[in-house]
Write a protein that holds these residues in place. Structure first.
Motif, PDB file in Angstrom:
ATOM      1  N   UNK A  45       0.640  -1.158  -0.508  1.00  0.00           N
ATOM      2  CA  UNK A  45       0.615  -0.432   0.109  1.00  0.00           C
ATOM      3  C   UNK A  45       0.611   1.143  -0.258  1.00  0.00           C
ATOM      4  N   UNK A  46       1.933   1.314   0.547  1.00  0.00           N
ATOM      5  CA  UNK A  46       2.755   2.399   0.849  1.00  0.00           C
ATOM      6  C   UNK A  46       3.226   2.391  -0.051  1.00  0.00           C
ATOM      7  N   UNK A  47       3.931   1.257  -1.110  1.00  0.00           N
ATOM      8  CA  UNK A  47       4.891   1.457  -2.299  1.00  0.00           C
ATOM      9  C   UNK A  47       3.672   1.799  -3.529  1.00  0.00           C
ATOM     10  N   UNK A  48       2.085   1.925  -3.730  1.00  0.00           N
ATOM     11  CA  UNK A  48       1.718   2.072  -4.159  1.00  0.00           C
ATOM     12  C   UNK A  48       1.362   3.096  -3.866  1.00  0.00           C
ATOM     13  N   UNK A  49       0.799   3.951  -2.878  1.00  0.00           N
ATOM     14  CA  UNK A  49       0.726   5.550  -2.756  1.00  0.00           C
ATOM     15  C   UNK A  49       1.663   6.169  -2.782  1.00  0.00           C
ATOM     16  N   UNK A  50       3.108   5.763  -1.992  1.00  0.00           N
ATOM     17  CA  UNK A  50       3.882   7.347  -2.957  1.00  0.00           C
ATOM     18  C   UNK A  50       3.868   7.971  -3.991  1.00  0.00           C
ATOM     19  N   UNK A  51       4.147   6.919  -5.212  1.00  0.00           N
ATOM     20  CA  UNK A  51       4.200   7.907  -6.329  1.00  0.00           C
ATOM     21  C   UNK A  51       3.430   8.440  -7.225  1.00  0.00           C
ATOM     22  N   UNK A  52       2.017   8.081  -6.172  1.00  0.00           N
ATOM     23  CA  UNK A  52       0.774   8.613  -6.172  1.00  0.00           C
ATOM     24  C   UNK A  52       1.122  10.659  -5.689  1.00  0.00           C
ATOM     25  N   UNK A  53       1.289  10.101  -4.941  1.00  0.00           N
ATOM     26  CA  UNK A  53       1.651  11.545  -4.180  1.00  0.00           C
ATOM     27  C   UNK A  53       2.633  12.299  -4.776  1.00  0.00           C
ATOM     28  N   UNK A 111      10.539   2.931   4.039  1.00  0.00           N
ATOM     29  CA  UNK A 111      10.723   2.125   2.496  1.00  0.00           C
ATOM     30  C   UNK A 111      10.089   3.255   1.517  1.00  0.00           C
ATOM     31  N   UNK A 112       9.496   3.520   1.369  1.00  0.00           N
ATOM     32  CA  UNK A 112       8.522   4.301  -0.121  1.00  0.00           C
ATOM     33  C   UNK A 112       9.027   5.274   0.339  1.00  0.00           C
ATOM     34  N   UNK A 113       9.342   6.366   0.458  1.00  0.00           N
ATOM     35  CA  UNK A 113       9.985   7.366   0.776  1.00  0.00           C
ATOM     36  C   UNK A 113      10.823   7.465  -0.884  1.00  0.00           C
ATOM     37  N   UNK A 114      11.260   6.366  -1.392  1.00  0.00           N
ATOM     38  CA  UNK A 114      12.337   6.496  -2.540  1.00  0.00           C
ATOM     39  C   UNK A 114      11.071   6.653  -3.349  1.00  0.00           C
ATOM     40  N   UNK A 115       9.921   5.672  -3.390  1.00  0.00           N
ATOM     41  CA  UNK A 115       8.692   5.677  -4.145  1.00  0.00           C
ATOM     42  C   UNK A 115       8.236   7.173  -4.681  1.00  0.00           C
ATOM     43  N   UNK A 116       8.035   7.979  -3.554  1.00  0.00           N
ATOM     44  CA  UNK A 116       7.402   9.131  -3.966  1.00  0.00           C
ATOM     45  C   UNK A 116       8.399  10.330  -5.101  1.00  0.00           C
ATOM     46  N   UNK A 129      -0.400   6.511 -14.364  1.00  0.00           N
ATOM     47  CA  UNK A 129       0.495   6.252 -12.549  1.00  0.00           C
ATOM     48  C   UNK A 129      -0.062   5.864 -12.634  1.00  0.00           C
ATOM     49  N   UNK A 130      -1.023   5.121 -12.624  1.00  0.00           N
ATOM     50  CA  UNK A 130      -2.515   4.468 -11.413  1.00  0.00           C
ATOM     51  C   UNK A 130      -1.825   2.817 -11.884  1.00  0.00           C
ATOM     52  N   UNK A 131      -1.915   2.888 -13.910  1.00  0.00           N
ATOM     53  CA  UNK A 131      -1.092   1.169 -13.880  1.00  0.00           C
ATOM     54  C   UNK A 131      -0.177   1.332 -12.842  1.00  0.00           C
ATOM     55  N   UNK A 132       1.182   2.462 -13.361  1.00  0.00           N
ATOM     56  CA  UNK A 132       2.533   2.621 -12.665  1.00  0.00           C
ATOM     57  C   UNK A 132       2.094   1.791 -11.314  1.00  0.00           C
ATOM     58  N   UNK A 133       1.561   3.039  -9.840  1.00  0.00           N
ATOM     59  CA  UNK A 133       1.289   2.385  -8.834  1.00  0.00           C
ATOM     60  C   UNK A 133       0.811   1.160  -8.464  1.00  0.00           C
TER      61      UNK A 133
END
Length: 184
Positions: A45-53, A111-116, A129-133
């Motif tokens: 969830x965090x890895x999926x949410x942070x790129x969106x953010x 662990x998901x700051x880099x994903x942001x 972004x939806x598909x990638x996340x």
């Protein structure tokens, strides 16, 4: 960005969560499905949410730096990759024992700051972004669930190897983006 590139990126990004999951698996003697799903869902969830953010934050200024967007993506991926490689030299697992909700959330964020930051680069790469996340989140869920279950069997060396591989993948993708924009 191609589907293959997004899958490779998802794999690279998930290596921090993979390493943290191994450490959690090392600390828990009895692996239960509830714990496995908790680890996988938290990191996924965090890895999926942070790129969106990151994507949403960067969307507001994307047009003003479009001319250098490939350099921004390169620098972000290179720095994140380099940091992961540096962290791979540390064999310790500095994670609290147990699976409290507070610990899981802290680990998920850490662990998901880099994903942001990768989400910021997605703006410049015209990524859906939806598909990638979703791909990043699902990949992280699967890999971190697996890592948690095998953590007690593999030891801390696997944590170091996963961080090294993840860092190299992110740096490679940064170079790939730069080369594509400069020469192709």
């Amino acid at each position: 960005m191609s589907l293959f590139s997004i899958l490779v990126l998802a794999f690279g990004l998930s290596m921090d969560a993979f390493a943290a999951s191994i450490c959690q698996g090392l600390q828990i003697k009895e692996i239960k499905l509830k714990n496995t799903l908790s680890i996988g869902l938290c990191f996924g969830i965090f890895q999926a949410f942070m790129p969106v953010l990151g994507y949403l934050l960067a969307s507001s200024f994307a047009n003003s730096i479009r001319a250098v967007d490939h350099w921004v993506a390169f620098v972000l991926l290179f720095i994140i990759g380099f940091q992961m490689i540096r962290e791979s030299r540390d064999p310790s697992c500095e994670i609290n024992k147990g699976l409290s909700l507070k610990d899981l959330i802290s680990l998920g964020i850490a662990t998901s700051i880099d994903a942001m930051a990768v989400g910021v680069s997605f703006v410049f790469l015209d990524v859906n972004i939806v598909n990638a996340s979703l791909i990043i989140g699902i990949t992280t869920f699967i890999l971190s669930s697996f890592a948690f279950n095998i953590g007690s069997k593999l030891g801390t060396k696997s944590k170091q190897i996963s961080e090294l591989i993840g860092g190299l993948i992110l740096m490679f993708l940064g170079f790939k983006i730069l080369i594509e924009h400069l020469f192709l």
